[in-house]
Design a protein around this motif. Structure first.
Motif, mmCIF file in Angstrom:
data_model
loop_
_atom_site.group_PDB
_atom_site.id
_atom_site.type_symbol
_atom_site.label_atom_id
_atom_site.label_comp_id
_atom_site.label_asym_id
_atom_site.label_seq_id
_atom_site.Cartn_x
_atom_site.Cartn_y
_atom_site.Cartn_z
ATOM 1 N N LEU A 87 25.278 -29.828 32.773
ATOM 2 C CA LEU A 87 26.310 -28.812 32.669
ATOM 3 C C LEU A 87 26.351 -28.151 31.290
ATOM 4 N N VAL A 88 26.025 -28.881 30.248
ATOM 5 C CA VAL A 88 25.933 -28.271 28.919
ATOM 6 C C VAL A 88 24.816 -27.221 28.912
ATOM 7 N N THR A 89 23.700 -27.539 29.558
ATOM 8 C CA THR A 89 22.569 -26.614 29.600
ATOM 9 C C THR A 89 22.889 -25.369 30.413
ATOM 10 N N THR A 90 23.556 -25.533 31.558
ATOM 11 C CA THR A 90 23.867 -24.361 32.393
ATOM 12 C C THR A 90 24.792 -23.394 31.673
ATOM 13 N N LEU A 91 25.779 -23.917 30.968
ATOM 14 C CA LEU A 91 26.726 -23.049 30.273
ATOM 15 C C LEU A 91 26.029 -22.275 29.154
ATOM 16 N N THR A 92 25.130 -22.933 28.444
ATOM 17 C CA THR A 92 24.388 -22.267 27.370
ATOM 18 C C THR A 92 23.492 -21.162 27.921
ATOM 19 N N MET A 93 22.797 -21.442 29.025
ATOM 20 C CA MET A 93 21.932 -20.437 29.641
ATOM 21 C C MET A 93 22.723 -19.224 30.114
ATOM 22 N N MET A 94 23.828 -19.484 30.787
ATOM 23 C CA MET A 94 24.636 -18.389 31.315
ATOM 24 C C MET A 94 25.152 -17.508 30.186
ATOM 25 N N GLY A 95 25.667 -18.135 29.142
ATOM 26 C CA GLY A 95 26.206 -17.367 28.031
ATOM 27 C C GLY A 95 25.163 -16.522 27.333
ATOM 28 N N GLY A 96 23.976 -17.087 27.126
ATOM 29 C CA GLY A 96 22.910 -16.341 26.460
ATOM 30 C C GLY A 96 22.449 -15.145 27.271
ATOM 31 N N ALA A 97 22.267 -15.339 28.577
ATOM 32 C CA ALA A 97 21.806 -14.241 29.428
ATOM 33 C C ALA A 97 22.846 -13.135 29.514
ATOM 34 N N THR A 98 24.114 -13.507 29.646
ATOM 35 C CA THR A 98 25.182 -12.516 29.762
ATOM 36 C C THR A 98 25.297 -11.690 28.481
ATOM 37 N N PHE A 99 25.231 -12.340 27.337
ATOM 38 C CA PHE A 99 25.300 -11.643 26.059
ATOM 39 C C PHE A 99 24.150 -10.646 25.927
ATOM 40 N N CYS A 100 22.962 -11.036 26.367
ATOM 41 C CA CYS A 100 21.796 -10.155 26.265
ATOM 42 C C CYS A 100 21.911 -8.935 27.173
ATOM 43 N N VAL A 101 22.557 -9.077 28.346
ATOM 44 C CA VAL A 101 22.793 -7.907 29.199
ATOM 45 C C VAL A 101 23.625 -6.883 28.443
ATOM 46 N N GLY A 102 24.600 -7.358 27.684
ATOM 47 C CA GLY A 102 25.435 -6.452 26.918
ATOM 48 C C GLY A 102 24.696 -5.693 25.836
ATOM 49 N N LEU A 103 23.548 -6.207 25.406
ATOM 50 C CA LEU A 103 22.744 -5.553 24.369
ATOM 51 C C LEU A 103 21.597 -4.721 24.932
ATOM 52 N N LEU A 104 21.358 -4.806 26.238
ATOM 53 C CA LEU A 104 20.147 -4.239 26.838
ATOM 54 C C LEU A 104 20.183 -2.706 26.861
ATOM 55 N N PRO A 105 19.162 -2.028 26.325
ATOM 56 C CA PRO A 105 19.105 -0.558 26.412
ATOM 57 C C PRO A 105 18.925 -0.105 27.856
ATOM 58 N N GLY A 106 19.326 1.115 28.159
ATOM 59 C CA GLY A 106 19.219 1.645 29.504
ATOM 60 C C GLY A 106 17.881 2.312 29.768
ATOM 61 N N TYR A 107 17.763 2.896 30.974
ATOM 62 C CA TYR A 107 16.520 3.534 31.397
ATOM 63 C C TYR A 107 16.145 4.697 30.481
ATOM 64 N N ASP A 108 17.120 5.451 30.015
ATOM 65 C CA ASP A 108 16.846 6.607 29.161
ATOM 66 C C ASP A 108 16.246 6.202 27.817
ATOM 67 N N GLN A 109 16.477 4.955 27.393
ATOM 68 C CA GLN A 109 15.978 4.500 26.101
ATOM 69 C C GLN A 109 14.598 3.839 26.215
ATOM 70 N N ILE A 110 14.404 2.960 27.203
ATOM 71 C CA ILE A 110 13.145 2.195 27.255
ATOM 72 C C ILE A 110 12.438 2.300 28.602
ATOM 73 N N GLY A 111 12.875 3.208 29.458
ATOM 74 C CA GLY A 111 12.175 3.438 30.723
ATOM 75 C C GLY A 111 12.268 2.276 31.683
ATOM 76 N N THR A 112 11.156 2.020 32.403
ATOM 77 C CA THR A 112 11.175 0.996 33.453
ATOM 78 C C THR A 112 11.366 -0.408 32.906
ATOM 79 N N ALA A 113 11.162 -0.599 31.606
ATOM 80 C CA ALA A 113 11.412 -1.927 31.027
ATOM 81 C C ALA A 113 12.882 -2.311 31.170
ATOM 82 N N ALA A 114 13.786 -1.326 31.210
ATOM 83 C CA ALA A 114 15.218 -1.605 31.289
ATOM 84 C C ALA A 114 15.586 -2.335 32.589
ATOM 85 N N PRO A 115 15.251 -1.794 33.776
ATOM 86 C CA PRO A 115 15.596 -2.539 34.996
ATOM 87 C C PRO A 115 14.833 -3.851 35.129
#
Length: 438
Positions: A87-115
């Motif tokens: 459970l410690v590992t799952t919480l860490t993974m979830m938090g890291g992935a969610t935070f990175c979505v918030g930083l992810l550039p959109g299609y207009d910035q990096i093209g198909t790499a975004a989706p």
């Protein structure tokens, strides 16, 4: 004195399960709200609004596709080395992935790499969520006093509506922004804020010891080398029934929230803020009424409780869509609130039902596999199938039929499951509880 210590540890375990699952579900649900409102525009630019929404819902489903994998990985870890480490590992993974979505550039910035990156992060979220649910339920139920496993399992279940409520309120707040600000940076705020919640959750979770039942199992026997093999060879029917039994508890909520949010704001006269408010009120109702499902199942024969909880769905779910279709705010609130009762109360009891099905040495794997396969097949597909039916038939009634089908399928799974594992054992637990102090 020993009993007081056990009662204190059980309460602490229940609170730990609730806080951890609330944070995990918040992270998981903010993606659902974002996919209904904005992700299609940001990551699938150039597509028509309907196609962009379908594509966003498809990435939403990716999280569910990954959940059985998470159930297998962390089920193995939890059954072999203990619930806490998983459970410690799952919480860490979830938090890291969610935070990175918030930083992810959109299609207009990096093209198909975004989706592509969006899908990868959503998969990580799914793996983490797939491991979280079973472990959180077991932390609560394996600490529970005799006769109270169903009630303590509801602690973990309560994290879902509370996490969903927090996610919806977060988007309700940022929905007040102008469209340009909302689409450029506003939608990212809940994803970035999740880092704070995860830090709090880890602090609480790290302070809890391993569950007593798992400690006894590890001391008594060597762990099963391959829990998934044991589950599939010894209990295939129970896994199948468990998959079907969870359908209404996990799928209908996504028809009512993720899909309904898209439908009401795209096809009806609701704006973002007003319908997010409707959903928020319904989630408050769910937070209040959901625990009563576990109480009901603890007091009554579980078969009778399940029937009383689920049969009203055949009336209130169609009524909900009729009332939303009026475009009236308060009628939509009424419909959504009434339709919340059946599946929410059933969801509270579901954790305790599934936690009883498998022996302790493979319990994490068995119940996680059943539950996560159900979410992949039914919950994750609910918004995209609902949107497809609405587009194909230009009518909401095929969506209503889908929701009622989920309820019928649930009854077809849970009643045979209870016939094999449920009421007799629960009755004996209730009787044992009457002879022991609370």
């Amino acid at each position: 004195m020993q009993h007081e210590v056990q009662a204190r540890d059980a309460r602490r375990a229940g609170v730990t399960a609730f806080v951890g699952t609330t944070i995990e579900w918040f992270d998981f649900y903010i993606y659902g709200s974002a996919s209904a409102l904005v992700l299609g525009k940001i990551f699938f630019a150039g597509a028509s609004p309907a196609v962009g929404t379908l594509a966003a819902f498809a990435t939403f489903w990716v999280g569910f596709l990954a959940r059985p994998l998470g159930g297998l990985i962390f089920g193995h870890l939890g059954d072999t080395y203990g619930r806490k480490k998983a459970l410690v590992t799952t919480l860490t993974m979830m938090g890291g992935a969610t935070f990175c979505v918030g930083l992810l550039p959109g299609y207009d910035q990096i093209g198909t790499a975004a989706p592509v990156l969006l899908i990868l992060l959503r998969m990580i979220q799914g793996v983490a969520m797939g491991g979280e649910w079973g472990g959180a339920v077991l932390i609560a139920t394996e600490y529970a006093p005799p006769g109270r496993k169903l009630l303590y399992g509801a602690f973990a279940q309560q994290g879902s509506p509370v996490g969903n409520l927090l996610a919806t309120v977060a988007f309700l707040g940022i929905a007040q922004l102008p469209d340009s600000a909302f689409e450029s940076w506003g939608w990212r705020v809940p994803f970035l804020f999740s880092a704070v919640l995860v830090a709090v959750g880890l602090f609480i979770r790290l302070k809890l010891a391993e569950t007593p039942e798992m400690q006894e199992a590890l001391a008594r026997n060597k762990p099963v080398k391959l829990p998934i093999k044991d589950v599939l060879t010894r209990f295939p029917l129970l896994v199948f029934l468990g998959v079907i039994a969870g359908t209404a508890g996990v799928a209908i909520t996504y028809v009512k929230t993720t899909f309904a949010l898209s439908w009401a704001t795209a096809d009806l006269d609701f704006d973002r803020s007003s319908f997010l408010t409707v959903i928020s009120i319904a989630l408050v109702v769910q937070v209040i009424v959901q625990p009563f499902g576990a109480v009901l199942a603890s007091k009554w024969p579980v078969r009778s409780a399940v029937l009383w909880m689920l049969l009203p769905e055949f009336v209130v779910l169609p009524l909900m869509f009729v009332l939303i279709d009026t475009g009236n705010f308060w009628l939509a609130v009424l419909g959504m609130g009434l339709a919340t009762f059946p599946h929410a109360m059933y969801y509270a009891a579901l954790a305790g039902i599934l936690a009883r099905v498998f022996p302790v040495e493979v319990r994490y794997t068995g119940m996680s596999l059943s539950y996560q396969l159900c979410t992949t097949l039914f919950a994750g597909t609910a918004p995209i199938v609902s949107q497809y039916l609405l587009t194909a038939f230009d009518s909401i009634w095929p969506v209503v039929a889908l929701g009622l089908g989920y309820t019928a399928l649930t009854l077809a799974g849970v009643l045979p499951l209870l016939a094999r594992t449920g009421d007799a054992d629960l009755a004996s637990e209730r009787n044992s509880h009457t002879t022991q102090p609370a």
